[in-house]
Motif scaffolding. Sequence first.
Motif, PDB file in Angstrom:
ATOM      1  N   ASP A 132       0.800  -1.211   0.000  1.00  0.00           N
ATOM      2  CA  ASP A 132       0.000   0.000   0.000  1.00  0.00           C
ATOM      3  C   ASP A 132       0.841   1.272   0.000  1.00  0.00           C
ATOM      4  N   TRP A 133       2.177   1.114  -0.122  1.00  0.00           N
ATOM      5  CA  TRP A 133       3.074   2.267  -0.211  1.00  0.00           C
ATOM      6  C   TRP A 133       3.960   2.109  -1.443  1.00  0.00           C
ATOM      7  N   PRO A 134       4.454   3.232  -2.007  1.00  0.00           N
ATOM      8  CA  PRO A 134       5.274   3.146  -3.225  1.00  0.00           C
ATOM      9  C   PRO A 134       6.596   2.425  -3.004  1.00  0.00           C
ATOM     10  N   ARG A 135       7.206   2.025  -4.098  1.00  0.00           N
ATOM     11  CA  ARG A 135       8.551   1.452  -4.053  1.00  0.00           C
ATOM     12  C   ARG A 135       9.508   2.450  -3.410  1.00  0.00           C
ATOM     13  N   GLY A 136      10.406   1.962  -2.575  1.00  0.00           N
ATOM     14  CA  GLY A 136      11.373   2.839  -1.915  1.00  0.00           C
ATOM     15  C   GLY A 136      11.024   3.166  -0.471  1.00  0.00           C
ATOM     16  N   VAL A 137       9.853   2.753  -0.014  1.00  0.00           N
ATOM     17  CA  VAL A 137       9.416   3.003   1.368  1.00  0.00           C
ATOM     18  C   VAL A 137       9.461   1.680   2.122  1.00  0.00           C
ATOM     19  N   TYR A 138      10.235   1.646   3.220  1.00  0.00           N
ATOM     20  CA  TYR A 138      10.460   0.408   3.958  1.00  0.00           C
ATOM     21  C   TYR A 138      10.118   0.588   5.440  1.00  0.00           C
ATOM     22  N   PHE A 139       9.231  -0.239   5.936  1.00  0.00           N
ATOM     23  CA  PHE A 139       8.780  -0.170   7.320  1.00  0.00           C
ATOM     24  C   PHE A 139       9.584  -1.117   8.205  1.00  0.00           C
ATOM     25  N   MET A 140       9.926  -0.643   9.390  1.00  0.00           N
ATOM     26  CA  MET A 140      10.523  -1.516  10.394  1.00  0.00           C
ATOM     27  C   MET A 140       9.387  -2.214  11.153  1.00  0.00           C
ATOM     28  N   ALA A 141       9.760  -3.009  12.163  1.00  0.00           N
ATOM     29  CA  ALA A 141       8.767  -3.722  12.956  1.00  0.00           C
ATOM     30  C   ALA A 141       7.717  -2.743  13.495  1.00  0.00           C
ATOM     31  N   GLU A 142       6.479  -3.185  13.581  1.00  0.00           N
ATOM     32  CA  GLU A 142       5.334  -2.309  13.853  1.00  0.00           C
ATOM     33  C   GLU A 142       5.524  -1.424  15.081  1.00  0.00           C
ATOM     34  N   ASN A 143       5.966  -1.986  16.187  1.00  0.00           N
ATOM     35  CA  ASN A 143       6.068  -1.217  17.419  1.00  0.00           C
ATOM     36  C   ASN A 143       7.234  -0.229  17.433  1.00  0.00           C
ATOM     37  N   LEU A 144       8.122  -0.321  16.461  1.00  0.00           N
ATOM     38  CA  LEU A 144       9.196   0.666  16.354  1.00  0.00           C
ATOM     39  C   LEU A 144       8.697   1.974  15.747  1.00  0.00           C
TER      40      LEU A 144
END
Length: 213
Positions: A132-144
């Motif tokens: 649901d986000w564009p290429r190039g966006v990276y999420f860490m673990a949820e609670n971080l």
Amino acid sequence: MTSTPHDQFAKEYLAGLLDPFGETQAAREVPSETRQIDLLFIPELGSDLSPLGLLGRIARTPCILEPYSSSPNPAAICACLLKLLIYQGSQQRMTRREEQKLLETEQIMLWIIAPTLSMELLKSFGAYPREDWPRGVYFMAENLRSVLVAVHQLPVIRETLWLRALGRGSVRNTAIKEVVNLASDDPLRMMVLRQLTNWKIQRERNQHDLAPV
């Protein structure tokens, strides 16, 4: 805290884009050792951030923005995470004193914006893309509550324009050309071009000052 021309430009640039939509605080000190958040943004209720594209989507909820002029190393990312945790602690203490509860929409998110990020570094922090986000966006673990943005991977579309202007080399040059080609009465166009010009002048001045006599 010493800042490079790019660091100062990035903070002023992001603040200039976000100011009409909420409260921005540059170089916000957090408790413990003196540490400064590059940019803290709190959106005004009901603000329409859609003109800012991906940046506007990021800023729909309270956020810490940490832009880099080059790829940060793991220690730099850990330092950003520490600032986030310290700020979160201060938020929680304040709400307890006021006998209030911190709503989900009021909790801060950290966004680390870098011109390039290696897959090795992303993997080392467990960062992952989301559909649901564009290429190039990276999420860490949820609670971080932390996200890494690799500017060089962002798709070349209008939605990412304002973040691509923080890239390097051809990425930034392409973004600048797109800004120049916007309608002459576009308010964001004039503001961004003015800041880019000021940054270029400051960078050239610093290079001149460092040149051997």
